[in-house]
Write a protein that holds these residues in place. Structure first.
Motif, short mmCIF file in Angstrom:
data_model
loop_
_atom_site.label_atom_id
_atom_site.label_comp_id
_atom_site.label_asym_id
_atom_site.label_seq_id
_atom_site.Cartn_x
_atom_site.Cartn_y
_atom_site.Cartn_z
N VAL A 98 0.74 -1.16 0.04
CA VAL A 98 -0.06 0.05 0.02
C VAL A 98 0.83 1.29 -0.15
O VAL A 98 1.82 1.26 0.91
N LEU A 99 0.40 2.26 -0.71
CA LEU A 99 1.18 3.57 -0.85
C LEU A 99 0.17 4.43 -0.55
O LEU A 99 -0.94 4.66 -1.13
N VAL A 100 0.40 5.28 0.48
CA VAL A 100 -0.41 6.35 0.90
C VAL A 100 0.25 7.63 0.56
O VAL A 100 1.42 8.07 1.07
N ASN A 101 -0.14 8.37 -0.30
CA ASN A 101 0.58 9.64 -0.69
C ASN A 101 -0.29 10.85 0.08
O ASN A 101 -1.15 11.30 -0.16
N ASN A 102 0.83 11.18 1.22
CA ASN A 102 0.05 12.03 2.11
C ASN A 102 1.08 13.39 2.28
O ASN A 102 0.43 14.26 2.66
N ARG A 116 5.90 11.59 -8.95
CA ARG A 116 7.26 10.95 -9.16
C ARG A 116 7.16 9.74 -7.92
O ARG A 116 7.63 8.77 -8.56
N LEU A 117 6.57 9.86 -6.95
CA LEU A 117 6.69 8.62 -5.98
C LEU A 117 5.81 7.61 -6.35
O LEU A 117 6.26 6.41 -6.33
N THR A 118 4.73 8.01 -7.11
CA THR A 118 3.83 7.12 -7.31
C THR A 118 4.21 5.95 -8.65
O THR A 118 4.17 4.85 -8.78
N LYS A 155 7.20 5.55 -9.54
CA LYS A 155 8.47 4.64 -8.92
C LYS A 155 7.85 3.11 -8.20
O LYS A 155 8.61 2.30 -8.03
N CYS A 156 6.95 3.46 -7.45
CA CYS A 156 6.15 2.48 -6.66
C CYS A 156 5.23 1.51 -7.39
O CYS A 156 5.38 0.34 -7.07
N ILE A 157 4.85 1.65 -8.79
CA ILE A 157 4.01 1.12 -9.50
C ILE A 157 4.39 -0.37 -9.76
O ILE A 157 3.99 -1.40 -9.55
N PRO A 158 5.65 -0.62 -10.11
CA PRO A 158 6.25 -1.88 -10.28
C PRO A 158 6.29 -2.84 -8.81
O PRO A 158 5.84 -3.99 -8.70
N LEU A 159 6.66 -2.28 -7.73
CA LEU A 159 6.36 -2.90 -6.51
C LEU A 159 5.19 -3.14 -6.15
O LEU A 159 4.78 -4.18 -5.57
#
Length: 233
Positions: A75-79, A109-111, A113-117
Motif C-alpha cells: 500500500v502506498l499512501v500519498n500524504n 514521482r513517488l507513485t 516509482k512504486c507502481i512495479p512494487l
C-alpha cells in the motif's frame, strides 16, 4: 503482514495513518523529508513495526534510494502536501509552482516509482486529496484547491490505467483538528457552523477511511469525503 509506505508520515494526519496501520499489525514505513526527530519518536512509541524512512518527493534520487530499503510494497499512501494562503493577485508564480511540485508532481514521482512494487503484490494506492478540490475553499487558496483537484483527476485516471492489478482511491479530508485551531479561531468557527456534525475532523477518522480503502478489494477510482458534513452544509 503487509508493507505500507506513508509519505509525509510525521504530519498530523500522517502520524494518525501510521498509527492506524501499525495497530492493525502492518509494517509501516514512515516517510519524512526533514523531520527525522519526529519519525524517531514515532518509532520509539510503536516499536519495530514502524520504520522511519527518509523520503523527499521533490528529489527523484531520494525516492529511488528510499525504495531500495523496502521489503516489498502493498500500500502506498500519498500524504505529503503543503498549503499556503495568497489572494489571486498576490500569488507569485514561484509559489504556484512550489505547491504543484509537492502536491501534484511529487505525488506523481513517488507513485510512478512504486507502481512495479505494487503490481507485484496487487497492491493499492490511497491519495490524500482535500474537500478544497470540490469546494472553492476559504479564500486565498485557489492554487491549493487547483493542486488537489489535479490529485483527484490523477487518481481516477490512474485507477483506470492500472486496473485490475492496482487499485487507486483518494480521501478528501475536511478541516482537521489541530492545536492552532482553538475555540476562538474564526476558521474553526466557520467550519463548525457549516458542517452538519458541527465539528472539525479528527485525524484518526481520516485514517480509518484510508485503511478501509487499502483493504476493500471492490473499491477503485473513488473519492471519499471525510468532512463532518461540511460539503452538505
Amino acid at each position: 503482514m503487509r508493507s505500507i509506505l506513508v509519505s509525509g508520515g510525521t504530519s498530523t494526519l500522517g502520524r494518525a495513518i501510521c498509527e492506524r496501520f501499525v495497530k492493525a499489525g502492518e509494517r509501516v514505513y514512515c516517510g519524512y523529508a526533514s523531520n527525522r526527530e519526529t519519525a524517531d519518536e514515532l518509532a520509539a512509541s510503536y516499536g519495530p513495526s514502524l520504520i522511519p524512512l527518509h523520503l523527499d518527493i521533490q528529489d527523484a534520487g531520494s525516492i529511488a534510494s528510499s525504495l531500495q530499503e523496502l521489503e516489498g510494497l502493498d500500500v502506498l499512501v500519498n500524504n505529503s502536501g503543503v498549503f499556503s494562503v495568497f489572494t489571486p493577485t498576490e500569488l507569485l508564480e514561484s509559489e504556484w509552482q512550489r505547491i504543484f511540485d509537492i502536491n501534484v508532481t511529487g505525488l506523481f514521482r513517488l507513485t510512478q516509482k512504486c507502481i512495479p512494487l505494487l503490481r507485484a503484490r496487487k497492491g493499492s494506492i490511497v491519495n490524500i486529496a482535500s474537500i478544497n478540490a470540490l469546494h472553492p475553499g476559504f479564500g486565498g487558496t485557489s492554487h491549493y484547491d487547483a493542486s488537489k483537484g489535479a490529485v483527484v483527476a490523477y487518481t481516477k485516471s490512474l485507477a483506470k490505467e492500472l486496473g485490475p492489478s492496482i487499485r487507486v482511491n483518494a480521501v478528501a479530508p475536511g478541516l482537521l483538528k489541530a492545536p492552532y485551531l482553538d475555540n476562538e479561531n474564526p476558521l474553526r468557527q466557520h467550519y463548525e457552523e457549516r458542517s452538519l456534525l458541527q465539528s472539525l475532523v479528527e485525524p484518526g477518522e481520516v485514517a480509518k477511511v484510508v485503511q478501509l480503502l487499502s483493504d476493500c478489494s471492490a473499491m477503485t477510482g473513488e473519492l471519499v469525503g471525510v468532512d463532518c458534513g461540511y460539503l452538505m452544509g
